[in-house]
Design a protein around this motif. Structure first.
Motif, PDB file in Angstrom:
ATOM      1  N   TYR A  97       0.310  -1.327  -0.193  1.00 46.34           N
ATOM      2  CA  TYR A  97      -0.170   0.090   0.015  1.00 46.34           C
ATOM      3  C   TYR A  97       1.132   1.159   0.153  1.00 46.34           C
ATOM      4  O   TYR A  97       0.511   2.032  -0.833  1.00 46.34           O
ATOM      5  N   GLY A  98       1.900   1.182   1.014  1.00 47.05           N
ATOM      6  CA  GLY A  98       2.932   2.842   1.578  1.00 47.05           C
ATOM      7  C   GLY A  98       3.175   2.486  -0.359  1.00 47.05           C
ATOM      8  O   GLY A  98       3.452   4.111  -0.812  1.00 47.05           O
ATOM      9  N   LEU A  99       3.974   1.601  -0.961  1.00 45.65           N
ATOM     10  CA  LEU A  99       4.874   2.298  -1.899  1.00 45.65           C
ATOM     11  C   LEU A  99       4.123   2.050  -3.546  1.00 45.65           C
ATOM     12  O   LEU A  99       4.114   2.821  -4.004  1.00 45.65           O
ATOM     13  N   ALA A 100       2.750   1.889  -3.579  1.00 51.10           N
ATOM     14  CA  ALA A 100       1.596   2.228  -4.396  1.00 51.10           C
ATOM     15  C   ALA A 100       1.203   3.634  -4.322  1.00 51.10           C
ATOM     16  O   ALA A 100       1.230   3.948  -5.274  1.00 51.10           O
ATOM     17  N   TYR A 101       0.496   3.751  -3.041  1.00 48.56           N
ATOM     18  CA  TYR A 101       0.209   4.823  -2.987  1.00 48.56           C
ATOM     19  C   TYR A 101       1.221   6.383  -3.170  1.00 48.56           C
ATOM     20  O   TYR A 101       1.054   6.708  -4.601  1.00 48.56           O
ATOM     21  N   THR A 102       2.705   5.991  -2.873  1.00 48.83           N
ATOM     22  CA  THR A 102       3.571   6.432  -3.014  1.00 48.83           C
ATOM     23  C   THR A 102       3.634   7.402  -4.553  1.00 48.83           C
ATOM     24  O   THR A 102       4.180   8.113  -4.781  1.00 48.83           O
ATOM     25  N   HIS A 103       4.113   5.856  -5.423  1.00 50.79           N
ATOM     26  CA  HIS A 103       3.947   6.037  -6.705  1.00 50.79           C
ATOM     27  C   HIS A 103       3.074   6.494  -7.627  1.00 50.79           C
ATOM     28  O   HIS A 103       2.907   7.312  -7.854  1.00 50.79           O
ATOM     29  N   PHE A 104       2.280   5.924  -7.139  1.00 47.45           N
ATOM     30  CA  PHE A 104       0.588   6.603  -7.487  1.00 47.45           C
ATOM     31  C   PHE A 104       0.608   8.028  -7.277  1.00 47.45           C
ATOM     32  O   PHE A 104       0.522   9.055  -8.537  1.00 47.45           O
ATOM     33  N   LEU A 105       1.341   8.815  -6.525  1.00 42.88           N
ATOM     34  CA  LEU A 105       0.361  10.072  -6.131  1.00 42.88           C
ATOM     35  C   LEU A 105       2.016  10.773  -6.556  1.00 42.88           C
ATOM     36  O   LEU A 105       1.650  11.826  -7.088  1.00 42.88           O
ATOM     37  N   GLU A 106       3.832  10.267  -6.940  1.00 41.52           N
ATOM     38  CA  GLU A 106       4.469  11.299  -7.428  1.00 41.52           C
ATOM     39  C   GLU A 106       3.651  11.231  -9.030  1.00 41.52           C
ATOM     40  O   GLU A 106       4.368  11.999  -9.897  1.00 41.52           O
ATOM     41  N   LEU A 107       2.976  10.330  -9.576  1.00 40.98           N
ATOM     42  CA  LEU A 107       3.199   9.607 -11.387  1.00 40.98           C
ATOM     43  C   LEU A 107       1.448  10.922 -11.340  1.00 40.98           C
ATOM     44  O   LEU A 107       1.724  11.604 -12.755  1.00 40.98           O
ATOM     45  N   LEU A 108       1.151  11.123 -10.394  1.00 39.59           N
ATOM     46  CA  LEU A 108      -0.378  12.524 -10.418  1.00 39.59           C
ATOM     47  C   LEU A 108       0.833  13.404 -10.423  1.00 39.59           C
ATOM     48  O   LEU A 108      -0.313  14.064 -10.928  1.00 39.59           O
ATOM     49  N   LYS A 109       1.594  13.137  -9.578  1.00 38.69           N
ATOM     50  CA  LYS A 109       2.430  15.054  -9.048  1.00 38.69           C
ATOM     51  C   LYS A 109       2.897  15.521 -10.709  1.00 38.69           C
ATOM     52  O   LYS A 109       2.845  16.664 -10.908  1.00 38.69           O
ATOM     53  N   SER A 110       3.221  14.387 -11.138  1.00 37.60           N
ATOM     54  CA  SER A 110       4.128  14.998 -12.927  1.00 37.60           C
ATOM     55  C   SER A 110       3.266  15.225 -13.894  1.00 37.60           C
ATOM     56  O   SER A 110       3.800  15.464 -14.831  1.00 37.60           O
ATOM     57  N   LYS A 111       2.126  14.885 -13.950  1.00 38.04           N
ATOM     58  CA  LYS A 111       1.183  15.199 -14.470  1.00 38.04           C
ATOM     59  C   LYS A 111       0.614  16.725 -14.782  1.00 38.04           C
ATOM     60  O   LYS A 111       0.288  16.943 -13.291  1.00 38.04           O
TER      61      LYS A 111
END
Length: 111
Positions: A97-111
């Motif tokens: 959860y922690g890894l996926a959440y952080t990864h999704f958040l980083e991807l969303l911020k880069s859009k």
């Protein structure tokens, strides 16, 4: 508008549901017994197995030495409770959860 954090959480839950969802395995074969396309006649066989997580409170056991010597001088062992069967799965889910959440958040911020 939905926050990036909420979107990241929702996407993480979709990911975890896919990764840790019910595991279905098996095979099934169907045969048509008809050479005429107007008649629907078929038969088949197979098996399907679904695996679920263990019950939350199902205990996990480990064997420990008792200090007593048994047959051929081998130390006797006994089973003792050692947490629950789901503990390793739940810990993996928390880590994922922690890894996926952080990864999704980083991807969303880069859009």
């Amino acid at each position: 508008m939905i926050s990036r954090e909420q979107i990241a959480h929702d996407l993480t839950m979709v990911y975890l549901n896919n990764k840790y969802g019910i595991d279905v395995t098996g095979d099934f074969n169907m045969y048509s017994n008809s050479s005429d396309d107007t008649v629907n006649s078929s038969s088949g066989y197979g098996s399907v197995i679904t695996n679920h997580f263990p019950n939350v409170k199902q205990p996990k056991y480990k064997k420990i030495g008792t200090g007593e010597k048994g047959f051929l001088g081998i130390e006797k062992k006994k089973k003792v409770p050692s947490g629950y069967l789901v503990d390793d799965i739940f810990n993996s889910m928390i880590d994922d959860y922690g890894l996926a959440y952080t990864h999704f958040l980083e991807l969303l911020k880069s859009k």
